[in-house]
Design a protein around this motif. Structure first.
Motif, mmCIF file in Angstrom:
data_model
loop_
_atom_site.group_PDB
_atom_site.id
_atom_site.type_symbol
_atom_site.label_atom_id
_atom_site.label_comp_id
_atom_site.label_asym_id
_atom_site.label_seq_id
_atom_site.Cartn_x
_atom_site.Cartn_y
_atom_site.Cartn_z
ATOM 1 N N ALA A 1 -40.209 37.010 -11.530
ATOM 2 C CA ALA A 1 -40.222 35.893 -10.587
ATOM 3 C C ALA A 1 -40.496 34.607 -11.345
ATOM 4 O O ALA A 1 -41.367 34.569 -12.221
ATOM 5 N N LEU A 2 -39.754 33.573 -11.010
ATOM 6 C CA LEU A 2 -39.921 32.257 -11.633
ATOM 7 C C LEU A 2 -39.954 31.191 -10.540
ATOM 8 O O LEU A 2 -39.185 31.272 -9.580
ATOM 9 N N PRO A 3 -40.830 30.202 -10.660
ATOM 10 C CA PRO A 3 -40.805 29.097 -9.693
ATOM 11 C C PRO A 3 -39.449 28.406 -9.700
ATOM 12 O O PRO A 3 -38.773 28.359 -10.736
ATOM 13 N N GLU A 4 -39.069 27.865 -8.552
ATOM 14 C CA GLU A 4 -37.772 27.183 -8.464
ATOM 15 C C GLU A 4 -37.757 25.875 -9.249
ATOM 16 O O GLU A 4 -36.728 25.483 -9.799
ATOM 17 N N LYS A 5 -38.893 25.204 -9.306
ATOM 18 C CA LYS A 5 -38.933 23.908 -9.990
ATOM 19 C C LYS A 5 -38.769 24.086 -11.499
ATOM 20 O O LYS A 5 -39.456 24.899 -12.121
ATOM 21 N N ILE A 6 -37.846 23.333 -12.064
ATOM 22 C CA ILE A 6 -37.580 23.367 -13.504
ATOM 23 C C ILE A 6 -37.910 22.005 -14.105
ATOM 24 O O ILE A 6 -37.513 20.962 -13.570
ATOM 25 N N LEU A 7 -38.644 22.034 -15.202
ATOM 26 C CA LEU A 7 -38.984 20.812 -15.935
ATOM 27 C C LEU A 7 -38.249 20.865 -17.271
ATOM 28 O O LEU A 7 -38.537 21.704 -18.121
ATOM 29 N N THR A 8 -37.287 19.983 -17.464
ATOM 30 C CA THR A 8 -36.505 19.968 -18.698
ATOM 31 C C THR A 8 -37.189 19.100 -19.756
ATOM 32 O O THR A 8 -38.109 18.332 -19.465
ATOM 33 N N ASN A 9 -36.688 19.221 -20.970
ATOM 34 C CA ASN A 9 -37.197 18.351 -22.034
ATOM 35 C C ASN A 9 -36.933 16.883 -21.718
ATOM 36 O O ASN A 9 -37.736 16.008 -22.046
ATOM 37 N N SER A 10 -35.812 16.620 -21.083
ATOM 38 C CA SER A 10 -35.490 15.242 -20.696
ATOM 39 C C SER A 10 -36.502 14.715 -19.686
ATOM 40 O O SER A 10 -36.888 13.542 -19.723
ATOM 41 N N ASP A 11 -36.945 15.583 -18.784
ATOM 42 C CA ASP A 11 -37.988 15.194 -17.826
ATOM 43 C C ASP A 11 -39.280 14.843 -18.562
ATOM 44 O O ASP A 11 -39.961 13.877 -18.207
ATOM 45 N N LEU A 12 -39.611 15.637 -19.570
ATOM 46 C CA LEU A 12 -40.837 15.401 -20.328
ATOM 47 C C LEU A 12 -40.786 14.092 -21.109
ATOM 48 O O LEU A 12 -41.822 13.467 -21.351
ATOM 49 N N GLU A 13 -39.585 13.681 -21.511
ATOM 50 C CA GLU A 13 -39.442 12.411 -22.227
ATOM 51 C C GLU A 13 -39.963 11.242 -21.399
ATOM 52 O O GLU A 13 -40.428 10.237 -21.948
ATOM 53 N N LYS A 14 -39.910 11.388 -20.072
ATOM 54 C CA LYS A 14 -40.368 10.328 -19.174
ATOM 55 C C LYS A 14 -41.881 10.394 -18.945
ATOM 56 O O LYS A 14 -42.468 9.471 -18.379
ATOM 57 N N MET A 15 -42.507 11.499 -19.394
ATOM 58 C CA MET A 15 -43.922 11.717 -19.110
ATOM 59 C C MET A 15 -44.820 11.531 -20.325
ATOM 60 O O MET A 15 -46.002 11.182 -20.188
ATOM 61 N N VAL A 16 -44.282 11.782 -21.514
ATOM 62 C CA VAL A 16 -45.097 11.771 -22.724
ATOM 63 C C VAL A 16 -44.222 11.347 -23.899
ATOM 64 O O VAL A 16 -42.986 11.423 -23.821
ATOM 65 N N ASP A 17 -44.823 10.921 -24.983
ATOM 66 C CA ASP A 17 -44.082 10.455 -26.158
ATOM 67 C C ASP A 17 -43.487 11.646 -26.906
ATOM 68 O O ASP A 17 -44.102 12.205 -27.825
ATOM 69 N N THR A 18 -42.303 12.050 -26.497
ATOM 70 C CA THR A 18 -41.600 13.174 -27.122
ATOM 71 C C THR A 18 -40.118 13.006 -26.868
ATOM 72 O O THR A 18 -39.694 12.079 -26.167
ATOM 73 N N ASP A 19 -39.317 13.892 -27.421
ATOM 74 C CA ASP A 19 -37.885 13.882 -27.110
ATOM 75 C C ASP A 19 -37.321 15.288 -27.221
ATOM 76 O O ASP A 19 -37.910 16.170 -27.861
ATOM 77 N N ASP A 20 -36.200 15.469 -26.583
ATOM 78 C CA ASP A 20 -35.579 16.788 -26.469
ATOM 79 C C ASP A 20 -35.345 17.434 -27.830
ATOM 80 O O ASP A 20 -35.674 18.612 -28.029
ATOM 81 N N GLN A 21 -34.813 16.702 -28.776
ATOM 82 C CA GLN A 21 -34.493 17.266 -30.083
ATOM 83 C C GLN A 21 -35.751 17.693 -30.829
ATOM 84 O O GLN A 21 -35.785 18.735 -31.478
ATOM 85 N N TRP A 22 -36.801 16.874 -30.725
ATOM 86 C CA TRP A 22 -38.082 17.194 -31.375
ATOM 87 C C TRP A 22 -38.622 18.519 -30.850
ATOM 88 O O TRP A 22 -39.064 19.382 -31.608
ATOM 89 N N ILE A 23 -38.572 18.705 -29.531
ATOM 90 C CA ILE A 23 -39.081 19.935 -28.914
ATOM 91 C C ILE A 23 -38.234 21.134 -29.329
ATOM 92 O O ILE A 23 -38.764 22.184 -29.729
ATOM 93 N N GLN A 24 -36.915 20.981 -29.254
ATOM 94 C CA GLN A 24 -36.039 22.108 -29.600
ATOM 95 C C GLN A 24 -36.169 22.495 -31.067
ATOM 96 O O GLN A 24 -36.192 23.684 -31.404
ATOM 97 N N ASP A 25 -36.255 21.508 -31.955
ATOM 98 C CA ASP A 25 -36.349 21.795 -33.389
ATOM 99 C C ASP A 25 -37.617 22.573 -33.725
ATOM 100 O O ASP A 25 -37.614 23.437 -34.612
#
Length: 323
Positions: free
Chosen positions: A13-37
């Motif tokens: 079971a997984l919650p329906e709400k999904i938080l993407t890396n792009s969403d996190l970029e708006k919340m904290v000093d990070t970026d999608d590529q940094w997280i994936q790498d």
């Protein structure tokens, strides 16, 4: 003749709400590529109001029961691996029991952080081997995002919520071949949450409850420790690395997963990876990966699976299974 605990079915079971890396970029000093790498994570599921560890656990359990063509009143054991229980007490296992409607049976929680589902599996396996219980529901469930510090970019990108369930039954055919459980509390400062009931809460948001991690040290210890437990597990079963069909690791970090696979001389095509979609769901992660691989048809009956996990404590463990 030996009695084995054999997997009858799985669920998740997984919650329906999904938080993407792009969403996190708006919340904290990070970026999608940094997280994936650094982690391999692209998104994670996040529990919303009304969703708790037990509600996710119940969803996963019901799915597993349906797939096993079982009713809850056939169960005689519930073991829940979690480090984020709904309440201090009653246990999450008791809440699951109540929701499923199977009073009177054995039900308890196991807290081994990210190794929780492996610990729970090991405990249930022993109960079935001794003949004390016949049908066990093993759950790994977490709502880790409830204790994430969303201002800490080193940790908030890592974690997600979810639940997994495994139903075990006794069999004369090989099932769980062995489980191996370990801990070393001397590393408690490397990965922890520093508040609690006995030590006290803090005059901070959420009582000061948040995950603290020294990432580089945890990474190095995890890779070394998981390599050792792979060797221990195979040696205990007089098996070679080539005898393992699938590696199902704790989904914490793609680099740790790849390093463990390398020690097994396994191609990544033989490794079940869900960290990109789920993030680190702690005690739920191994079971979620197992369920996805079985549900998709990747894993087939008769194949040999090596499950392993490493988590705060430190705790670590493995299970070698003939599915």
């Amino acid at each position: 003749m030996r009695t084995y605990a054999r997997i009858s079915s799985t669920g998740s079971a997984l919650p329906e709400k999904i938080l993407t890396n792009s969403d996190l970029e708006k919340m904290v000093d990070t970026d999608d590529q940094w997280i994936q790498d650094r982690t391999g994570i692209k998104q994670r599921h996040v529990a919303v109001d009304g969703e708790t560890t037990s509600t996710l656990a119940v969803q996963a359990a019901k799915q597993a029961l349906q797939r096993a063509n079982m009713t809850a009143d056939e169960l005689d054991l519930i073991v829940v691996g979690t480090t984020t229980p709904d309440l201090v007490f009653p246990s999450t296992a008791c809440l699951v029991q109540k929701a499923l409607g199977c009073p009177g049976i054995t039900a308890f929680d196991v807290n081994a952080a990210c190794s929780g589902s492996i610990y729970a599996l090991g405990v249930a396996d022993k109960f079935i081997q001794t003949g004390q219980h016949k049908k066990a529901l093993v759950i790994g469930a977490e709502t880790l995002t409830r204790m994430v510090d969303w201002t800490d970019r080193a940790t908030c990108v890592l974690f997600g919520d979810g639940a997994s369930a495994i139903i075990l039954e006794p069999s004369q055919e090989p099932g769980i071949l062995s489980t191996h459980l370990h801990a070393d509390g001397s590393h408690d400062d490397l990965l922890n949450a520093t508040v609690g009931v006995s030590s006290g809460l803090k005059n901070e948001p959420n009582g000061g409850l948040k995950i603290r991690m020294k990432g580089n040290e945890v990474f190095k210890t995890a890779v070394l420790t998981l390599g050792k437990i792979v060797t221990q597990t195979l040696k205990a079963n007089h098996m070679k690395k080539s005898d393992v069909d699938w590696l199902i690791p704790h989904q914490a970090n793609l680099r740790i997963i790849a390093a463990t696979a390398k020690k097994l001389n396994m191609d990544m095509d033989q490794v079940i990876v869900t960290v990109d979609k789920h993030g680190n769901t702690s005690a739920a992660s191994v079971g979620l990966a197992l369920d996805e691989a079985i549900s998709s048809g990747k894993i087939k009956r008769g194949e040999v699976l090596l499950l392993e996990a490493f988590g705060g404590g430190f705790t670590w463990g493995s299970a070698l299974i003939k599915y």
